[in-house]
Each structure stands twice: as structure tokens, then as C-alpha cells.
Design a protein around this motif. Structure first.
Motif, PDB file in Angstrom:
ATOM      1  N   GLY A  79       0.937  -1.142  -0.147  1.00  0.00           N
ATOM      2  CA  GLY A  79      -0.088   0.082  -0.110  1.00  0.00           C
ATOM      3  C   GLY A  79       0.850   1.307  -0.067  1.00  0.00           C
ATOM      4  O   GLY A  79       0.525   2.104  -0.709  1.00  0.00           O
ATOM      5  N   TRP A  80       1.980   1.450   0.697  1.00  0.00           N
ATOM      6  CA  TRP A  80       2.867   2.437   0.921  1.00  0.00           C
ATOM      7  C   TRP A  80       3.347   2.562  -0.301  1.00  0.00           C
ATOM      8  O   TRP A  80       3.546   3.707  -1.277  1.00  0.00           O
ATOM      9  N   PHE A  81       4.015   1.596  -1.171  1.00  0.00           N
ATOM     10  CA  PHE A  81       4.393   1.574  -2.569  1.00  0.00           C
ATOM     11  C   PHE A  81       3.518   2.160  -3.695  1.00  0.00           C
ATOM     12  O   PHE A  81       3.867   2.994  -4.402  1.00  0.00           O
ATOM     13  N   THR A  82       2.293   1.698  -3.429  1.00  0.00           N
ATOM     14  CA  THR A  82       1.146   2.164  -4.425  1.00  0.00           C
ATOM     15  C   THR A  82       1.235   3.687  -4.164  1.00  0.00           C
ATOM     16  O   THR A  82       0.998   4.258  -5.037  1.00  0.00           O
ATOM     17  N   ASN A  83       1.053   4.094  -2.989  1.00  0.00           N
ATOM     18  CA  ASN A  83       0.761   5.588  -2.739  1.00  0.00           C
ATOM     19  C   ASN A  83       1.835   6.344  -3.124  1.00  0.00           C
ATOM     20  O   ASN A  83       1.728   7.464  -3.756  1.00  0.00           O
ATOM     21  N   MET A  84       3.005   5.853  -3.301  1.00  0.00           N
ATOM     22  CA  MET A  84       4.434   6.563  -3.536  1.00  0.00           C
ATOM     23  C   MET A  84       4.275   6.832  -5.301  1.00  0.00           C
ATOM     24  O   MET A  84       4.825   7.545  -5.614  1.00  0.00           O
ATOM     25  N   LEU A  85       4.465   5.344  -5.634  1.00  0.00           N
ATOM     26  CA  LEU A  85       4.819   5.333  -7.037  1.00  0.00           C
ATOM     27  C   LEU A  85       3.664   5.327  -7.813  1.00  0.00           C
ATOM     28  O   LEU A  85       3.554   5.841  -9.409  1.00  0.00           O
ATOM     29  N   GLY A  86       2.471   5.082  -7.581  1.00  0.00           N
ATOM     30  CA  GLY A  86       1.252   4.871  -8.203  1.00  0.00           C
ATOM     31  C   GLY A  86       1.043   3.691  -8.540  1.00  0.00           C
ATOM     32  O   GLY A  86       1.967   2.952  -8.732  1.00  0.00           O
ATOM     33  N   LYS A  89       2.685   2.088 -12.291  1.00  0.00           N
ATOM     34  CA  LYS A  89       4.183   2.157 -12.221  1.00  0.00           C
ATOM     35  C   LYS A  89       4.659   1.192 -11.176  1.00  0.00           C
ATOM     36  O   LYS A  89       5.557   0.300 -11.751  1.00  0.00           O
ATOM     37  N   PHE A  90       4.073   0.814 -10.235  1.00  0.00           N
ATOM     38  CA  PHE A  90       4.522   0.062  -9.092  1.00  0.00           C
ATOM     39  C   PHE A  90       4.390  -1.411  -9.735  1.00  0.00           C
ATOM     40  O   PHE A  90       5.043  -2.312  -9.457  1.00  0.00           O
ATOM     41  N   LYS A 202       0.849  10.192 -11.117  1.00  0.00           N
ATOM     42  CA  LYS A 202       1.990  11.130 -10.816  1.00  0.00           C
ATOM     43  C   LYS A 202       2.784  10.462  -9.461  1.00  0.00           C
ATOM     44  O   LYS A 202       2.034  10.221  -8.502  1.00  0.00           O
ATOM     45  N   MET A 203       4.060  10.287  -9.489  1.00  0.00           N
ATOM     46  CA  MET A 203       4.771   9.624  -8.297  1.00  0.00           C
ATOM     47  C   MET A 203       5.096  10.745  -7.223  1.00  0.00           C
ATOM     48  O   MET A 203       4.995  12.096  -7.772  1.00  0.00           O
TER      49      MET A 203
END
Length: 519
Positions: A79-86, A89-90, A202-203
Motif C-alpha cells: 500500500g505504501w509503495f502504491t501511494n508513492m509510485l502509483g 508504475k508500481f 504521478k509519483m
């Protein structure tokens, strides 16, 4: 991971998803299935893999354990990676890396190389499980989300049970390398679906600097070390092993770091506080038990058929896969069932079917074969279908909308962690129960017993013949003790599933006719 996910309002959500949305859902389901499949796909091929890379039987267990450890760590972090990268892209990055690590597994020539590749494969594959649910909730309108939910539930059931079958078939008809090379064409197709079906986002680089790094490190250390302890504790004799003691210490350190992140970070990596909310807490406990049963039974049946009946990996995998048939039969009716059934009734029904299937398998004998599992496997399939699909729904309905990503990560991690706990319990209890039953059976067959005297009399006066009779009797007792131990394990799961049923009554009901809400 606690950062809220922006969602469209009901007025902005179309009543029917377009083609791009369904492509994205297909990508999410395929990715989740690949990740679940690769947990157990090496089980059937382990002897061949160990022989080629020069690993012993004990070392070979790391081929499976390393994947599971890395996957469990990644699931709550996704979830954290999804919020940061989109999301787009993730998943494109994770899928590319997953395929790359899969190919590296296939080309491995040493244990170190294989374990490294399996860690990478598990870490990247773990991202595909919770994000599949995210795609269903963000790309499908509420009226069509039950369809996506049913397909996601199918991956949770079919992945672990199909792995040994697929791996066994590829190993016997081609080579164990193809159990990993299979991910190349599937991964390329998955990348295409993701590119076409998911919109670019957007990242958010600021999340990288605001991250709860203490919590992220603590979560990784805690889950990683705990999983290894559960997987290898029995073989290492638990506290008798310095290695296990050190891992237990690091598990505690990781937990402390995770709690510190909850207290001091503005944006904790995951909100552990929802575990103490009555409704989600009951979902999590139920997920632990059902996960233990799912992975435990999928392990017990092939072991029984291999050691007692003499089935090969392909034959055993076919019997295990039978439990997936009811899921396929139930899937078309899931949208209707979600609308008309109270989820508590559905989950209780599923757990009762699941428990009954385990009870049926408590009466196995030394002459049992695959046919003796047909009824229990079909009943087990219905139990898995209702319990897992509606538990998915309960997990997202038991918390506020801005916490659903945390709930999904904890729920998925809990189910996999439950699998590790279940396998650890089997490893610990099975050896003990075999020893116990062997001792009790030998107590009934003494040198002066009628059975022993009759066997020796049949052998005549030949010492070699008498020795052969005693050896045959020893094998018979050991075989029967092993069967009794398997029955005990099925009985353990029967009781566990019954005990957890009252937890379901705590869940919040979904009003009949309401749309399905998923994260």
C-alpha cells in the motif's frame, strides 16, 4: 500506507466498466494467481532441484521458505509503495522484476543463487496479491465488484493447490526449470494488460522522505524472522538451536520497532491499531485459522498419498486440485449471494463445510487412496469458496474507508502467516504423534502376545524367517502409527475451524442489496 486513497464519488463511477477496466482486473487476477501459484510450485520438484544445485534435504527447504518469507514482508508494504509510485508504475516494476527473478531461478546452479532469486521472486510477487483487490475496487463500479471479488477469491484457493500439480507435471514431462520459465510468457502478457488497463499516476516523491522508516524496518524484521522461526523451528529443535533463539530475539526487536513507528510517526507504515477494533480483529483471527487450514491441508493430503498410498506428485496434485472445482461452480452466483446473504451466515456456512471436510478425513486407514478424499475435497472446496470470498468482503467492511489499504495488507499477510503457523504446528505435532502412536501400538504387541506368537509360529524354526516376521510387523506398526498421526492432524484442523466460528458473530453485517465495497 495509511495515506488515504483518492476514490471517485458514486456519481462519477460508471454503472458498467469499460474494456480497459476489465483488462486491468484481468491483470490483477493473473498477477495474484502467479504469486500464489509460485508459493508451492516447487514442492513437487524439490528432489530434482536439490540434486542439480547440490543442496541437501534440509537446505532444500529454503527454496520454499525464502519465497514465503519475502512475500509476507511485501504484502503489508504494498500500500505504501502504491501511494508513492502509483499503482500502474508500481505493478509494472514489480512484474518486470518478478519475471527476471523467475528466470534467474530457472538458471540457478547453486543453492545461494536459487535462494537469492526466490527471495526476489517472493518480494515482487507479494506486491501482486493486495494490489489485485485495489484494482477491483478502483476500476470496477460497485455493481460489478462482486465478479472481480469472486475471481480474486479463486486465486487464493487455486494458487496453493494448483502449484504442486503444475510443478509436478512440468517436472515429469519437461524439466523443473520450466516451473520458473513458465512465468516469462505469462509475465509479458501481464505487462501488456497493465499498460493498457491502468491509468498513469504521478509519483509522490514526498512520501519517500515522510516514510515511517523505523516501522518499515521493524515490519520487515518482525515478519521475516517470525516466518523463518515458524518454518524451521521444529527441524532446528526450537530453543535448542542458537539460530532459532537469535531469530526470536530479532523478531521481538522488529516488533518493538514497529510499535515505536506507530507511536512516533505521523504516517505509520501500517495502522496496527485496527487489529484491536473488534470487527477487524475477528476477521484477522479468522484469516489466520483459515490460512492455516488452507496451506496445512494442501500439505497433508499430498504427504499422505505419497507416504501411504505411493502416489507420485502429479497424482497427488490432481486430488488436491479437486477442491477448486466447487469454487468454479459457485463463482457465477457470487454477485447474487453477496446481495442476498448476510456475510456472517455465509462465512459460518463456509467454516462448517471446511470443518466437516476435515472431520471426514479423521477416519483414514492404511488402505486409503485418492478416492477416499473425493467427498471431503468437494466439501472443502465449498467451504473455501464461502469462507474466503466473504472474509475478503468482511475485511474491507470492518474498517473506515481510509483504512482499507491497511486492512487489506494485514488480512492478506495474516492469511499467509496463518499458513506458516499451520505448517509449523504440523511439523511439531506430527513427529510427536507418530512417536506416541508407535509406542502405544508396540505396547499392545509384546513378545508374549497372541499376535506375535502367531507370526513367529508361521515363520517356523528358521531364525531368518522369525527376524523377517518381526521386521514386517515393525513396518506395519510404523505405517499404522503414521496414518493415525495424519488423522490427528485433520482432527486438529476440524477443532480449530469450529473454535473460530464464534468470532464471525462479531462481524458487521452488510445490508442486503447494498453494493460491494472493496479497497
Amino acid at each position: 500506507m495509511s495515506t488515504p486513497t483518492v476514490r471517485a464519488s458514486p456519481a462519477e463511477t460508471p454503472e458498467k466498466a469499460d474494456a480497459a477496466a476489465w483488462l486491468a482486473v484481468a491483470a490483477g487476477i493473473i498477477g495474484a494467481f502467479m504469486a500464489a501459484l509460485d508459493i508451492s510450485i516447487t514442492n513437487s520438484a524439490l528432489p530434482q532441484i536439490q540434486g542439480e544445485i547440490g543442496a541437501s534435504g534440509t537446505e532444500g527447504t529454503w527454496i520454499a521458505t525464502s519465497y514465503l518469507v519475502a512475500e509476507i514482508i511485501m504484502i503489508p508494504l504494498s500500500g505504501w509503495f502504491t501511494n508513492m509510485l502509483g499503482l500502474r508504475k508500481f505493478l509494472l516494476i514489480m512484474t518486470t522484476l518478478f519475471v527476471s527473478f523467475s528466470m534467474l531461478c530457472g538458471f540457478s546452479t547453486s543453492l545461494g543463487m536459487m535462494v537469492f532469486a526466490r527471495v526476489g521472486q517472493g518480494f515482487t510477487g507479494g506486491a501482486m496479491i493486495p494490489t489485485a483487490m485495489t484494482i477491483v475496487s478502483t476500476r470496477l463500479p460497485p455493481s460489478q465488484q462482486p465478479i472481480g471479488m469472486a475471481f480474486f477469491g479463486l486465486t487464493a484457493v487455486m494458487g496453493p493447490v494448483a502449484g504442486p500439480l503444475v510443478g509436478g507435471w512440468l517436472t515429469e514431462n519437461a524439466s523443473w526449470h520450466y516451473a520458473f520459465f513458465l512465468n516469462l510468457p505469462v509475465g509479458l502478457g501481464l505487462l501488456t494488460l497493465l499498460a493498457l488497463g491502468l491509468p498513469a499516476a504521478k509519483m509522490r516523491k514526498e512520501l519517500l522522505f515522510e516514510a515511517d522508516w523505523i516501522g518499515i524496518a521493524g515490519l520487515s524484521i518482525f515478519l521475516g524472522c517470525l516466518t523463518v522461526v515458524l518454518e524451521d523451528g521444529q527441524s532446528q529443535e526450537w530453543l535448542e538451536s542458537r539460530f532459532i533463539v537469535i531469530l526470536m530475539a530479532f523478531t521481538l526487536i522488529g516488533l518493538v520497532m514497529l510499535v515505536l513507528g506507530q507511536i512516533y510517526s505521523k504516517h505509520p507504515v501500517i495502522r496496527l491499531s485496527i487489529l484491536f477494533q473488534r470487527s477487524f480483529g475477528s476477521v484477522f483471527v479468522t484469516a489466520l485459522v483459515t490460512g492455516a487450514a488452507l496451506y496445512g491441508v494442501a500439505y497433508l493430503i499430498p504427504q499422505f498419498l505419497s507416504s501411504i498410498t505411493g502416489y507420485n506428485a502429479l497424482q497427488s496434485g490432481t486430488v488436491v486440485l479437486l477442491s477448486g472445482v466447487p469454487m468454479l461452480l459457485v463463482m457465477p452466483f457470487i454477485p447474487l449471494l453477496v446481495r442476498i446473504l448476510d456475510l456472517r451466515i455465509a462465512i459460518v456456512f463456509g467454516l462448517l463445510c471446511y470443518a466437516a471436510s476435515c472431520y471426514i478425513d479423521t477416519s483414514l486407514t492404511g488402505g486409503a487412496d485418492g478416492g477416499d478424499f473425493y467427498v471431503s475435497q468437494v466439501l472443502r472446496g465449498f467451504g473455501q469458496a464461502f469462507s474466503l470470498i466473504f472474509l475478503n468482503q468482511a475485511a474491507t467492511r470492518s474498517v473506515p474507508r481510509h483504512l482499507v489499504q491497511d486492512a487489506a495488507g494485514l488480512y492478506s499477510a495474516g492469511r499467509n502467516l496463518g499458513g506458516s503457523i499451520g505448517l509449523a504446528i504440523i511439523a511439531s505435532l506430527q513427529e510427536r504423534q507418530v512417536s506416541l502412536h508407535t509406542q502405544r501400538l508396540f505396547e499392545t504387541v509384546t513378545a508374549n502376545s497372541v499376535v506375535m506368537q502367531d507370526r513367529i509360529r508361521e515363520a517356523g524354526t528358521d531364525p531368518a524367517g522369525a527376524q523377517q516376521v518381526i521386521g514386517s510387523l515393525f513396518q506395519t506398526i510404523t505405517r499404522q502409527a503414521t496414518v493415525m498421526a495424519f488423522n490427528d492432524m485433520f482432527y486438529f484442523y476440524f477443532i480449530s475451524l469450529l473454535v473460530v466460528i464464534p468470532m464471525v458473530l462479531i462481524l458487521k453485517p452488510i445490508p442486503k442489496g447494498s453494493s460491494v465495497a472493496m479497497h
